[in-house]
Write a protein that holds these residues in place. Structure first.
Motif, short mmCIF file in Angstrom:
data_model
loop_
_atom_site.label_atom_id
_atom_site.label_comp_id
_atom_site.label_asym_id
_atom_site.label_seq_id
_atom_site.Cartn_x
_atom_site.Cartn_y
_atom_site.Cartn_z
N SER A 138 0.85 -1.19 0.00
CA SER A 138 0.00 0.00 0.00
C SER A 138 0.89 1.25 0.00
O SER A 138 2.11 1.15 0.04
N LYS A 139 0.26 2.40 -0.06
CA LYS A 139 1.00 3.66 0.00
C LYS A 139 0.36 4.57 1.05
O LYS A 139 -0.79 4.37 1.44
N TRP A 140 1.13 5.56 1.47
CA TRP A 140 0.64 6.50 2.48
C TRP A 140 -0.22 7.58 1.85
O TRP A 140 0.07 8.07 0.75
N ILE A 141 -1.28 7.94 2.55
CA ILE A 141 -1.99 9.19 2.27
C ILE A 141 -1.45 10.18 3.28
O ILE A 141 -1.51 9.93 4.50
N ILE A 142 -0.90 11.28 2.81
CA ILE A 142 -0.25 12.25 3.69
C ILE A 142 -1.14 13.48 3.84
O ILE A 142 -1.55 14.08 2.83
N ILE A 143 -1.46 13.83 5.07
CA ILE A 143 -2.15 15.09 5.34
C ILE A 143 -1.13 16.02 5.98
O ILE A 143 -0.61 15.74 7.06
N SER A 144 -0.85 17.11 5.30
CA SER A 144 0.17 18.04 5.74
C SER A 144 -0.47 19.18 6.52
O SER A 144 -1.26 19.95 5.97
N PHE A 145 -0.14 19.27 7.81
CA PHE A 145 -0.65 20.34 8.67
C PHE A 145 0.44 21.39 8.91
O PHE A 145 1.57 21.24 8.45
N LYS A 146 0.10 22.39 9.66
CA LYS A 146 1.05 23.47 9.97
C LYS A 146 2.17 22.98 10.88
O LYS A 146 3.29 23.50 10.83
N ASP A 147 1.86 21.95 11.70
CA ASP A 147 2.82 21.51 12.72
C ASP A 147 3.26 20.06 12.59
O ASP A 147 4.18 19.63 13.28
N CYS A 148 2.62 19.29 11.69
CA CYS A 148 2.97 17.87 11.61
C CYS A 148 2.46 17.23 10.32
O CYS A 148 1.67 17.82 9.58
N TYR A 149 2.94 16.01 10.09
CA TYR A 149 2.40 15.15 9.04
C TYR A 149 1.49 14.12 9.70
O TYR A 149 1.84 13.53 10.73
N ILE A 194 -2.72 15.69 0.99
CA ILE A 194 -3.81 16.62 1.28
C ILE A 194 -3.22 17.78 2.06
O ILE A 194 -2.55 17.58 3.07
N ASP A 195 -3.47 18.98 1.59
CA ASP A 195 -2.83 20.16 2.17
C ASP A 195 -3.76 20.88 3.15
O ASP A 195 -4.75 21.46 2.75
N TYR A 196 -3.42 20.78 4.45
CA TYR A 196 -4.06 21.58 5.49
C TYR A 196 -2.99 22.40 6.20
O TYR A 196 -3.00 22.55 7.41
N SER A 197 -2.04 22.93 5.41
CA SER A 197 -0.86 23.58 5.99
C SER A 197 -1.19 24.87 6.73
O SER A 197 -0.34 25.42 7.42
N ASP A 198 -2.40 25.37 6.61
CA ASP A 198 -2.79 26.57 7.34
C ASP A 198 -3.45 26.23 8.68
O ASP A 198 -3.85 27.13 9.42
N ILE A 199 -3.54 24.93 9.00
CA ILE A 199 -4.20 24.48 10.24
C ILE A 199 -3.21 23.79 11.16
O ILE A 199 -2.45 22.92 10.72
N LYS A 200 -3.20 24.19 12.41
CA LYS A 200 -2.37 23.50 13.42
C LYS A 200 -3.20 22.37 14.00
O LYS A 200 -4.30 22.60 14.52
N LEU A 201 -2.68 21.15 13.94
CA LEU A 201 -3.45 19.99 14.37
C LEU A 201 -3.32 19.73 15.88
O LEU A 201 -4.32 19.55 16.58
N LEU A 202 -2.08 19.69 16.39
CA LEU A 202 -1.83 19.26 17.75
C LEU A 202 -1.77 20.45 18.72
O LEU A 202 -1.45 21.57 18.33
N HIS A 203 -2.06 20.17 19.99
CA HIS A 203 -2.08 21.18 21.01
C HIS A 203 -0.91 20.97 21.97
O HIS A 203 -0.92 20.04 22.78
N GLY A 204 0.10 21.81 21.89
CA GLY A 204 1.22 21.71 22.81
C GLY A 204 2.03 20.45 22.61
O GLY A 204 1.95 19.79 21.57
N LYS A 205 2.79 20.10 23.65
CA LYS A 205 3.64 18.90 23.57
C LYS A 205 3.12 17.84 24.51
O LYS A 205 2.48 18.11 25.49
#
Length: 205
Positions: A138-149, A194-205
C-alpha cells in the motif's frame, strides 16, 4: 525513529480531519452506517425542525405559541444535529487513541524492535517495517498540517480481501532533522497529499 505524544483532544482533531478528508480509518460497512446516519439526521431535521421553524417565524405576525413538546423536540433535534459527528469521533477515540506513537523510519531488526518495545511498553509502534515501506504494497496518504504530518495507510489484507487494515502515524515537524530530504523520501511511498498547511493539528507537547 519518531516519538509523538498525543492527548485525547489531539485524537479528536485527528479523527475530525480524517473524516473531512474522507479517510476515517474504519471498515466500509461502518462508513456506510455513519453516512446513512448522517442522511437520517438531515431528514429528521427537515421533517421536525422545518415546521417548528415556520411556526416560530409566524409568531412575529400572529398570536401563535409553541408548545413545550415542540420546544423540547426542537432542542433534541438541534442536539442530535450538533453532536452526531463528535459522538462518532469519540467512539473512534475509545477504539484507538494511544498516548504515545512511535514511528520507525526504516525496517528494524527483531532485537532492536524488542529493545524499543521494552523501553516503551505502552507505546503503539507503527509500522514495524518503517514508514518508507508501507505494509501489503500500500501507500501512504499524507495530510500536511502546519505543525505535523498525519500519515494514513489503508487497504484490504492480502490473505483476506474481506478484512481491511488501517495504520496511522503522526510526526511533528520539529522532530524531523532534514524536512526536504524526509519529504522526498515520503513522496516515493505516497498515494496522495492533502494540504491543510494553514491548520495547526496538535495542542502543545
Amino acid at each position: 525513529m519518531f516519538i509523538t505524544r498525543l492527548t485525547k483532544r489531539d485524537w479528536y482533531r485527528i479523527y475530525k480531519y480524517l473524516w473531512k478528508a474522507h479517510i476515517l480509518p474504519t471498515s466500509r460497512i461502518k462508513r456506510i452506517f455513519i453516512k446513512f446516519g448522517a442522511i437520517i439526521r438531515i431528514l429528521l431535521a427537515l421533517w421536525f425542525l422545518l415546521p417548528i421553524a415556520l411556526r416560530a417565524l409566524l409568531l412575529f405576525f400572529a398570536s401563535l405559541t409553541l408548545s413545550y413538546f415542540e420546544i423540547a423536540l426542537a432542542i433534541s433535534m438541534i442536539l442530535i444535529w450538533t453532536c452526531y459527528y463528535p459522538l462518532v469521533f469519540c467512539l473512534e477515540i475509545r477504539k484507538f487513541s494511544p498516548s504515545m506513537l512511535i514511528t520507525l523510519r526504516k525496517k528494524t531488526s527483531i532485537t532492536k524492535f524488542k529493545k524499543i518495545r521494552a523501553k516503551y511498553p505502552t507505546a503503539y509502534i507503527t509500522p514495524k517495517q518503517g514508514i518508507l515501506s508501507p505494509p501489503f504494497n500500500s501507500k501512504w496518504i499524507i495530510i500536511s498540517f502546519k505543525d505535523c504530518y498525519l500519515l494514513v495507510a489503508k487497504g484490504a489484507l492480502p490473505y483476506n480481501h474481506k478484512q481491511y487494515f488501517s495504520l496511522l502515524s503522526v510526526i511533528r515537524y520539529e522532530n524531523i532533522t532534514d524536512k526536504i530530504i524526509f519529504y522526498k523520501q515520503l513522496e516515493t511511498v505516497c498515494e496522495r497529499i492533502i494540504d491543510y498547511s494553514d491548520i495547526k493539528l496538535l495542542h502543545g507537547k
